[in-house]
Design an enzyme around this catalytic site. Sequence first.
Site, PDB file in Angstrom:
ATOM      1  N   ASP A  15     -22.386 -24.753   2.345  1.00 26.53           N
ATOM      2  CA  ASP A  15     -23.400 -24.353   1.220  1.00 26.53           C
ATOM      3  C   ASP A  15     -24.109 -25.572   0.679  1.00 26.53           C
ATOM      4  OD1 ASP A  15     -24.616 -23.063  -0.767  1.00 26.53           O
ATOM      5  OD2 ASP A  15     -22.877 -22.962  -1.890  1.00 26.53           O
ATOM      6  N   SER A  17     -24.074 -26.003  -3.517  1.00 25.83           N
ATOM      7  CA  SER A  17     -23.122 -26.429  -4.287  1.00 25.83           C
ATOM      8  C   SER A  17     -22.326 -27.552  -3.616  1.00 25.83           C
ATOM      9  CB  SER A  17     -22.097 -25.236  -4.418  1.00 25.83           C
ATOM     10  OG  SER A  17     -21.531 -24.987  -3.087  1.00 25.83           O
ATOM     11  N   ASN A  69     -18.592 -28.623  -4.029  1.00 24.83           N
ATOM     12  CA  ASN A  69     -17.035 -28.539  -4.173  1.00 24.83           C
ATOM     13  C   ASN A  69     -16.515 -27.907  -2.960  1.00 24.83           C
ATOM     14  OD1 ASN A  69     -17.982 -28.912  -7.333  1.00 24.83           O
ATOM     15  ND2 ASN A  69     -15.815 -29.599  -6.949  1.00 24.83           N
ATOM     16  N   TRP A  84     -13.485 -25.490  -1.965  1.00 21.21           N
ATOM     17  CA  TRP A  84     -12.316 -24.743  -2.581  1.00 21.21           C
ATOM     18  C   TRP A  84     -12.001 -23.712  -1.663  1.00 21.21           C
ATOM     19  CZ3 TRP A  84     -12.732 -19.505  -3.426  1.00 21.21           C
ATOM     20  CH2 TRP A  84     -13.946 -19.068  -3.636  1.00 21.21           C
ATOM     21  N   TYR A  87     -19.299 -18.391 -13.229  1.00 19.14           N
ATOM     22  CA  TYR A  87     -20.191 -17.256 -12.601  1.00 19.14           C
ATOM     23  C   TYR A  87     -20.414 -16.346 -13.735  1.00 19.14           C
ATOM     24  CZ  TYR A  87     -18.911 -19.508  -7.855  1.00 19.14           C
ATOM     25  OH  TYR A  87     -18.559 -20.574  -6.968  1.00 19.14           O
ATOM     26  N   ASP A 122     -31.356 -23.905   0.945  1.00 23.73           N
ATOM     27  CA  ASP A 122     -29.864 -23.541   0.477  1.00 23.73           C
ATOM     28  C   ASP A 122     -29.442 -22.805   1.452  1.00 23.73           C
ATOM     29  OD1 ASP A 122     -27.569 -22.386  -0.706  1.00 23.73           O
ATOM     30  OD2 ASP A 122     -28.566 -21.985  -2.663  1.00 23.73           O
ATOM     31  N   THR A 148     -27.500 -19.183   0.672  1.00 21.84           N
ATOM     32  CA  THR A 148     -28.419 -17.884   0.234  1.00 21.84           C
ATOM     33  C   THR A 148     -29.147 -17.116   1.239  1.00 21.84           C
ATOM     34  OG1 THR A 148     -28.390 -19.226  -1.995  1.00 21.84           O
ATOM     35  CG2 THR A 148     -30.153 -17.426  -1.459  1.00 21.84           C
TER      36      THR A 148
END
Length: 424
Positions: free
Chosen positions: A117, A120, A122, A124, A160, A303, A306
């Site tokens: 992505d 963003s 991070n 996780w 979120y 992006d 998306t």
Amino acid sequence: MAAPLRLSLLLALLAVLAQSSDAYRVKLNKVHETGEQTLARLSAARTSVEQKYISTRLGAVHLGAYTPFKGAKGDKGGDHDGKHPIHGVPLTDYMNAQYFAQISIGTPGQEFAVVMDTGSSNLWVPSTRCSSIACWLHRRFDATKSSTFVENGTEFAIRYGSGSLEGIISTDTVTVGDLAIENQDFGESTKEPGIAFALGKFDGIWGLGYDTISVNHVVPPFYSMINQKLIEKPLFSFWIGDINKDESAGGELVFGEIDPEHHTGPIHYAPVVRKGYWEVRMDKLTLDGEEFADLGNATAAIDTGTSLIAAPLKVAEAINERLGAKKNFLGQYTLDCETLDSLPTISFAFGGRDYPLAPTDYVLQVSGSPIGGGGGKAQCISGFMGIDMPPQLGQLWIVGDVFLRKYFTVYDLGNNRVGFAEST
């Protein structure tokens, strides 16, 4: 040295290079989706994008200063020179909606499917310490089974619209393709809100944005690759497949080099105007050559996480009105599939270059479904959706996979620019 020996050594070297370049290029399988599942997923697209960018609205993320447009630095870029291995990571395409790659964390490696992505920063994955339904429906990281695990314990939260994804920061070896990143900090989620994560075909997210938007200022994995000198150049590229054209082509993410097999023609670059998302200036938008008048001082975040193209609400409404699209009770813009041949070519301009999309590129054709107002017939959904963006982001567009399936992209951190070329 005898000629036969020299020839043998040369052939052996070429074999090693070929293996380095191609070891992770594998055939990817198609995952089937019903019409109902497609419409449900598209109806959630707007909410997903708003949730993703809401951290800026809430003040949790502070973007860098806006840089006025001064022209692209180095309009054209070079491809792979053949001297260094290509670190390719295959992407699995879930019905042109979710593109994810396989990674492993720990020693021995525990495998996860993560969305790669650029919106963003991070990394996780779910933790065995998580009790949310979403975690139980996916693979979870077990720290007790890794010999290279290092406890950190710092708490993190990514906010979120449906709540906060919460967890702790941990440290371990992260492997993607043929690259092993040592001592990489990542998030172990212990709470995942809502149903979006539960229904996702992915386990977690691998953020590829700038480190300025990394929650808790965790060093993103891509930056660690550069710091540990694992890749030749500080860039990566995306080639995203279209299962409607080739069921076996999920896509590929390449770190450190540019694979010439993934694009045709030269790569043209647009400079990043704000170092947070991979955000470039949007010079203009045209519909059949007619310039859209209400674009304003627009920028576009390129992006990969998306599915659709998100525009400011009023702009999206105007575009969909021009297409003859009507909003259904699910919030999607639908149109008559019989009108595709009469719809305009919509062209985006970045870095002084035009990138046109044909109606078959920006209209999603969905198999027959009794929901969404289609009466069980095949439906056509506009790839443009409206979104209420935070004021801090200005006239920001989110340019997702509807565009990226047609155009190969390069994310050049060393020169702070995004490259575009037509995909193969």
